[in-house]
Design a protein around this motif. Structure first.
Motif, PDB file in Angstrom:
ATOM      1  N   ASP A 166      26.849   5.750  55.171  1.00  0.00           N
ATOM      2  CA  ASP A 166      26.382   7.119  54.999  1.00  0.00           C
ATOM      3  C   ASP A 166      25.055   7.149  54.247  1.00  0.00           C
ATOM      4  N   LYS A 199      20.886  10.284  46.961  1.00  0.00           N
ATOM      5  CA  LYS A 199      20.250  11.199  47.907  1.00  0.00           C
ATOM      6  C   LYS A 199      19.251  12.115  47.209  1.00  0.00           C
ATOM      7  N   SER A 202      26.519   8.356  45.247  1.00  0.00           N
ATOM      8  CA  SER A 202      25.967   8.711  46.551  1.00  0.00           C
ATOM      9  C   SER A 202      25.124   9.979  46.458  1.00  0.00           C
ATOM     10  N   GLU A 237      32.154   3.078  54.471  1.00  0.00           N
ATOM     11  CA  GLU A 237      31.736   4.417  54.890  1.00  0.00           C
ATOM     12  C   GLU A 237      30.662   4.967  53.969  1.00  0.00           C
ATOM     13  N   LEU A 238      30.791   4.717  52.679  1.00  0.00           N
ATOM     14  CA  LEU A 238      29.786   5.174  51.724  1.00  0.00           C
ATOM     15  C   LEU A 238      28.439   4.490  51.972  1.00  0.00           C
ATOM     16  N   LYS A 275      22.442   6.192  56.760  1.00  0.00           N
ATOM     17  CA  LYS A 275      22.224   7.265  57.740  1.00  0.00           C
ATOM     18  C   LYS A 275      21.438   8.422  57.141  1.00  0.00           C
ATOM     19  N   SER A 276      21.700   8.721  55.883  1.00  0.00           N
ATOM     20  CA  SER A 276      21.014   9.836  55.225  1.00  0.00           C
ATOM     21  C   SER A 276      19.594   9.473  54.801  1.00  0.00           C
TER      22      SER A 276
END
Length: 410
Positions: free
Chosen positions: A218, A166, A162, A214-215, A221-222
């Motif tokens: 996320d 990013k 993750s 959730e990962l 969302k990011s």
């Protein structure tokens, strides 16, 4: 007498056509496949089989990949006589076998050197076999070497994955480059979670999905991953994300390697790619992933069952394995020469990391084989879509999965 002779010739001609014999004396069998032009293994197997069986001609029945399960289900329900049926996954296999639509192959399986056939037991239904695997795929992490640079991909945890995704994300709008692409299939989250937490996909208690969902959400969302709703509405393909340099990493099955090699040979993509082990829940050094074999079965209503059986046996055995290993497909049948042939394919990444990716410690079946598999898969898929599109929270989706599987299936 002349009239009678003409009549006899007419009957003989009709009989020959009905049996599938062509004008040159060959028997023609039909085989249901998907995306024939972009799935090179089918041509490799058909060409190899016809070269060693000159009296049999194989005619592919080409179906769109996304429509394949529904189309094949409709065909079989309507009494279709296509001789050989490709079993895209064990979920579909369990459905067709439980409905009595496949011819048994148990006697032939009893004669095999079973240890040489990976995932053969996935087709065991109460001691009976109705298909033979020819391909044995599992999930790895494909990556664009230029985009990942010097990043260490050898022992990624999901947390590290993750963070890396990013870091690799840049730009916006038409110039947006994502750190990763997570395809829309439910297995991307669910099967990986089940494999790495010992979760039971048929059990009716899906709390083990939570961290993986959730990962994924996320990352969306990011901005590090293309949103699920965009991918589904625009029908984005995982291939396009890597080959057009839109995503630096893509978790996907090993079957993709052959398609990437074929595209590179045709000059339709220029990406320099590699493979790494799929990220892990914990940093324990060992790799657990999920996979699914692909198999051939014989239609219970096949017109040419004997010729079809010859094809299925050849394709799933050592000769068929050699034919697809040479184009970058991992066969079910394996011996000392198979992986050597696989890594000898021109353009195949041959570095230490790619070789490590191809040797996971544990490969868990994508979905257990059961008469309930198809029904559970449908429920999990429906709820997966609602969670990933944001129509339900992770907790709400998991609660509904638990409730529906327990009440509707168990």
């Amino acid at each position: 007498m002349l009239a009678a002779a003409v009549a006899l010739l007419s009957v003989a001609g009709c009989s020959s056509a009905g049996s599938g014999a062509s004008t040159d004396g060959k028997t023609t069998i039909k085989i249901a496949v998907w995306n024939y032009a972009s799935t090179p293994e089918f041509k490799a197997l058909i060409d190899g089989f016809e070269a060693t069986h000159p009296d049999i001609q194989v005619e592919p029945v080409d179906i769109l990949a996304d429509k394949y399960p529904d189309k094949l289900t409709t065909m079989l329900a309507g009494g279709d006589t296509t001789d050989v049926l490709t079993m895209k996954n064990v979920i579909d296999y369990s459905r067709y076998a439980s409905r009595g639509q496949l011819a048994p192959l148990t006697d032939y399986v009893a004669q095999l050197d079973r240890p040489s056939y990976k995932n053969l037991t996935a087709y065991d239904i109460n001691g009976e076999y109705y298909a033979l695997p020819y391909r044995n795929d599992f999930w790895v992490l494909f990556y664009n070497k230029a985009m990942t640079g010097n990043a260490d991909l050898s022992h990624l945890t999901w947390s590290g994955f993750s963070s890396l995704a990013k870091q690799l994300t840049s730009g916006d709008g038409a110039n947006k480059v994502y750190g990763t692409y997570l395809h829309t299939w439910r297995s991307v989250e669910q099967a990986l979670a089940a494999a790495q937490t010992d979760g039971n996909l048929l059990g009716g208690d899906y709390g083990f999905f939570k961290k993986q969902y959730e990962l994924a959400l996320d990352l969306q969302k990011s901005g590090a991953a293309l949103p699920y709703s965009t991918a589904t509405s625009q029908k984005v393909t995982y291939d396009s994300q890597l080959t057009t340099h839109k995503a630096a990493t893509v978790p996907m099955g090993t079957w993709w390697a052959a398609a990437l090699l074929a595209e590179k040979a045709k000059g339709t993509n220029d990406v320099d790619w590699g493979m790494a082990p799929v990220p892990q829940t914990t940093d324990g050094g060992k790799t657990t992933t999920f996979g699914s074999p692909t198999a051939f079965a014989i239609n219970k209503k096949a017109r040419h069952a004997d010729a079809a059986k010859q094809f299925v046996q050849w394709a799933s055995g050592p000769e068929g394995a050699a034919a697809i290993a040479k184009i970058g497909i991992v066969p079910s049948y394996s011996d000392s020469t198979i992986m050597k042939a696989f890594f000898s394919v021109p353009g195949m990444p041959n570095d230490e990391l790619s070789r490590k990716a191809m040797q996971p410690d544990t490969v868990v079946l994508e979905m257990p084989v059961s008469e309930r598999s198809s029904d559970v898969d449908q429920i999990l898929t429906e709820e997966h879509q609602l969670v990933m599109s944001g129509q339900k929270s992770v907790d709400q989706g998991i609660q509904e999965m638990n409730k529906r599987v327990t009440n509707e299936v168990k």
